[in-house]
Design a protein around this motif. Sequence first.
Motif, mmCIF file in Angstrom:
data_model
loop_
_atom_site.group_PDB
_atom_site.id
_atom_site.type_symbol
_atom_site.label_atom_id
_atom_site.label_comp_id
_atom_site.label_asym_id
_atom_site.label_seq_id
_atom_site.Cartn_x
_atom_site.Cartn_y
_atom_site.Cartn_z
ATOM 1 N N ARG A 258 50.252 -30.490 138.436
ATOM 2 C CA ARG A 258 50.784 -30.630 139.796
ATOM 3 C C ARG A 258 50.251 -29.570 140.738
ATOM 4 O O ARG A 258 50.225 -29.764 141.951
ATOM 5 N N SER A 259 49.801 -28.430 140.211
ATOM 6 C CA SER A 259 49.314 -27.355 141.069
ATOM 7 C C SER A 259 47.867 -27.549 141.482
ATOM 8 O O SER A 259 47.316 -26.735 142.218
ATOM 9 N N LEU A 260 47.240 -28.619 141.019
ATOM 10 C CA LEU A 260 45.860 -28.929 141.389
ATOM 11 C C LEU A 260 45.783 -30.309 142.020
ATOM 12 O O LEU A 260 46.527 -31.213 141.650
ATOM 13 N N THR A 261 44.879 -30.451 142.976
ATOM 14 C CA THR A 261 44.471 -31.786 143.394
ATOM 15 C C THR A 261 43.046 -31.971 142.889
ATOM 16 O O THR A 261 42.204 -31.086 143.082
ATOM 17 N N THR A 262 42.801 -33.074 142.250
ATOM 18 C CA THR A 262 41.519 -33.273 141.573
ATOM 19 C C THR A 262 40.851 -34.540 142.076
ATOM 20 O O THR A 262 41.486 -35.591 142.175
ATOM 21 N N ARG A 263 39.582 -34.410 142.411
ATOM 22 C CA ARG A 263 38.768 -35.561 142.811
ATOM 23 C C ARG A 263 37.610 -35.676 141.821
ATOM 24 O O ARG A 263 36.986 -34.668 141.466
ATOM 25 N N LEU A 264 37.312 -36.891 141.373
ATOM 26 C CA LEU A 264 36.196 -37.116 140.465
ATOM 27 C C LEU A 264 35.227 -38.093 141.102
ATOM 28 O O LEU A 264 35.612 -39.211 141.456
ATOM 29 N N VAL A 265 33.988 -37.643 141.250
ATOM 30 C CA VAL A 265 32.940 -38.435 141.888
ATOM 31 C C VAL A 265 31.782 -38.576 140.904
ATOM 32 O O VAL A 265 31.295 -37.572 140.364
ATOM 33 N N ALA A 266 31.346 -39.796 140.644
ATOM 34 C CA ALA A 266 30.184 -40.048 139.791
ATOM 35 C C ALA A 266 29.038 -40.554 140.679
ATOM 36 O O ALA A 266 29.265 -41.271 141.654
ATOM 37 N N PHE A 267 27.826 -40.174 140.296
ATOM 38 C CA PHE A 267 26.698 -40.583 141.136
ATOM 39 C C PHE A 267 25.435 -40.796 140.318
ATOM 40 O O PHE A 267 25.251 -40.240 139.244
ATOM 41 N N ASP A 268 24.595 -41.677 140.835
ATOM 42 C CA ASP A 268 23.185 -41.770 140.445
ATOM 43 C C ASP A 268 22.429 -41.786 141.770
ATOM 44 O O ASP A 268 22.377 -40.779 142.449
ATOM 45 N N THR A 269 21.890 -42.934 142.183
ATOM 46 C CA THR A 269 21.362 -43.022 143.547
ATOM 47 C C THR A 269 22.441 -43.465 144.521
ATOM 48 O O THR A 269 22.231 -43.454 145.733
ATOM 49 N N SER A 270 23.576 -43.884 144.010
ATOM 50 C CA SER A 270 24.746 -44.206 144.828
ATOM 51 C C SER A 270 25.897 -43.320 144.375
ATOM 52 O O SER A 270 25.800 -42.608 143.376
ATOM 53 N N THR A 275 38.560 -41.217 141.699
ATOM 54 C CA THR A 275 39.781 -40.410 141.708
ATOM 55 C C THR A 275 41.026 -41.243 141.424
ATOM 56 O O THR A 275 41.932 -40.796 140.708
ATOM 57 N N ASP A 276 41.079 -42.461 141.961
ATOM 58 C CA ASP A 276 42.285 -43.273 141.789
ATOM 59 C C ASP A 276 42.449 -43.786 140.366
ATOM 60 O O ASP A 276 43.465 -44.400 140.036
ATOM 61 N N GLN A 277 41.475 -43.530 139.497
ATOM 62 C CA GLN A 277 41.573 -43.963 138.100
ATOM 63 C C GLN A 277 41.792 -42.796 137.142
ATOM 64 O O GLN A 277 41.753 -42.971 135.927
ATOM 65 N N LEU A 278 42.039 -41.602 137.695
ATOM 66 C CA LEU A 278 42.113 -40.411 136.862
ATOM 67 C C LEU A 278 43.308 -40.379 135.918
ATOM 68 O O LEU A 278 43.337 -39.565 134.994
ATOM 69 N N ASP A 279 44.288 -41.240 136.137
ATOM 70 C CA ASP A 279 45.413 -41.253 135.199
ATOM 71 C C ASP A 279 45.014 -41.826 133.847
ATOM 72 O O ASP A 279 45.736 -41.671 132.864
ATOM 73 N N ASP A 280 43.856 -42.463 133.760
ATOM 74 C CA ASP A 280 43.368 -43.001 132.495
ATOM 75 C C ASP A 280 41.863 -42.772 132.383
ATOM 76 O O ASP A 280 41.072 -43.456 133.028
ATOM 77 N N PRO A 281 41.427 -41.783 131.570
ATOM 78 C CA PRO A 281 39.998 -41.496 131.468
ATOM 79 C C PRO A 281 39.170 -42.656 130.940
ATOM 80 O O PRO A 281 37.970 -42.725 131.201
ATOM 81 N N VAL A 282 39.796 -43.591 130.208
ATOM 82 C CA VAL A 282 39.052 -44.763 129.737
ATOM 83 C C VAL A 282 38.639 -45.620 130.932
ATOM 84 O O VAL A 282 37.510 -46.125 130.997
ATOM 85 N N ASP A 283 39.557 -45.778 131.894
ATOM 86 C CA ASP A 283 39.205 -46.509 133.112
ATOM 87 C C ASP A 283 38.091 -45.797 133.871
ATOM 88 O O ASP A 283 37.190 -46.437 134.427
ATOM 89 N N VAL A 284 38.157 -44.468 133.908
ATOM 90 C CA VAL A 284 37.107 -43.703 134.569
ATOM 91 C C VAL A 284 35.759 -43.984 133.913
ATOM 92 O O VAL A 284 34.760 -44.255 134.583
ATOM 93 N N LEU A 285 35.728 -43.938 132.585
ATOM 94 C CA LEU A 285 34.468 -44.125 131.866
ATOM 95 C C LEU A 285 33.897 -45.519 132.091
ATOM 96 O O LEU A 285 32.687 -45.673 132.287
ATOM 97 N N PHE A 286 34.751 -46.528 132.080
ATOM 98 C CA PHE A 286 34.248 -47.875 132.300
ATOM 99 C C PHE A 286 33.947 -48.137 133.776
ATOM 100 O O PHE A 286 33.372 -49.160 134.117
#
Length: 406
Positions: A258-270, A275-286
């Motif tokens: 709760r003391s952090l706000t976390t954003r996750l951004v993946a990139f290649d040429t796009s 971030t909205d999928q961070l509650d489940d890392p499996v969703d992030v990976l897929f």
Amino acid sequence: MTDEAGSGSEYGEGAGVTDGGAAERLRRWRLVLGGDAADGTGHGLSGQDAAMDQTLSALYGRDDKGRAGRDRSAGLGASAPSVARWLGDVRTYFPASVVQVMQRDAIDRLGLSTLLLEPEMLEAVEADVHLVGTLLSLNKAMPETTRETARAVVRKVVDDLEKRLASRTRATLTGALDRSARVSRPRHHDIDWNRTIAANLKHYLPEHGTVVPERLVGYGRAARSVRKDVVLCIDQSGSMAASVVYASVFGAVLASMRSLTTRLVAFDTSVVDLTDQLDDPVDVLFGTQLGGGTDINRALAYCQARITRPADTVVVLISDLYEGGIRQEMLKRVAAMKASGVQFVALLALSDEGAPAYDREHAAALAALGAPAFACTPDLFPEVMAAAIEKRPLPIPDGARGGPGG
């Protein structure tokens, strides 16, 4: 004569021990060399040893170009059932760490990636980070009949990683957040009395047997009043597969604090914001798409535009720094973020795979800006993040730093 006979008996016992050791050495060499007429062992195999040899032959009985070798060229063929049986044999005869290496070699040497799209294959494999990376690279080609099985395989690996990494990460970062929240005018219930007394020992009054605290030291309530913003910017080009897996797990762990706000951004040429999928890392990976080119400048531009509190923000770029975008613009963005107060961390890899291949020129340029790039293991990552949060020097391992001589 008696002495000579005794001496001969002694040598005979020693020879028996030596013969036994020699036989074991011949057995091992025979398994390594594979029974070619030129291996020189003259040692035959039977029972489990013969079965192990056949399993090894199916994978390693080929030359480096993938052509069949002379006498050792059983191969795995193109049949998924036969590969599944082979995977079962591997797990029967070898420990898990060796199984994972052999699976990786089978995928690389024999081109078995497409067979991983079949459910019976996925059910037979030993799941690890590298297998997850391979599955993610095949994600877009994966039929619906395989997708649920693939998610189950990925879920198992992710759950194991979270069990290994989550508790230590939360504990380390909670301590760092508390220390970074230290205030000089704390409320009474937030005073750190041990540190306050230590800071005011020079004001000790012996006649009264007390310390007069001219300077109070305390902590803010991290969960309530101190918030740090973390941006994980992950290169999803094919060479970064293991780093993507670990970064997704850490992203989920950080997002749970709760003391952090976390954003996750993946990139290649796009660029894709997960971030909205961070509650489940499996969703992030897929949600990632391994492979393709790299535009670090574009990804950093996206991240920079979303920084609202630079002095309280940590940006972690995880990339081998092979830039396909505009190099000078990338470096200007890093310099601008650092000048605004952002703590910028550049990781060449986030994995247990050792020193990665990376762009040394770009690593040296980042180091010149005060942002040294280095490879980081998952076990070290919590300490790196803690140092960044506290704005102290990063714990860079010897030999892990990127640059002209790194």
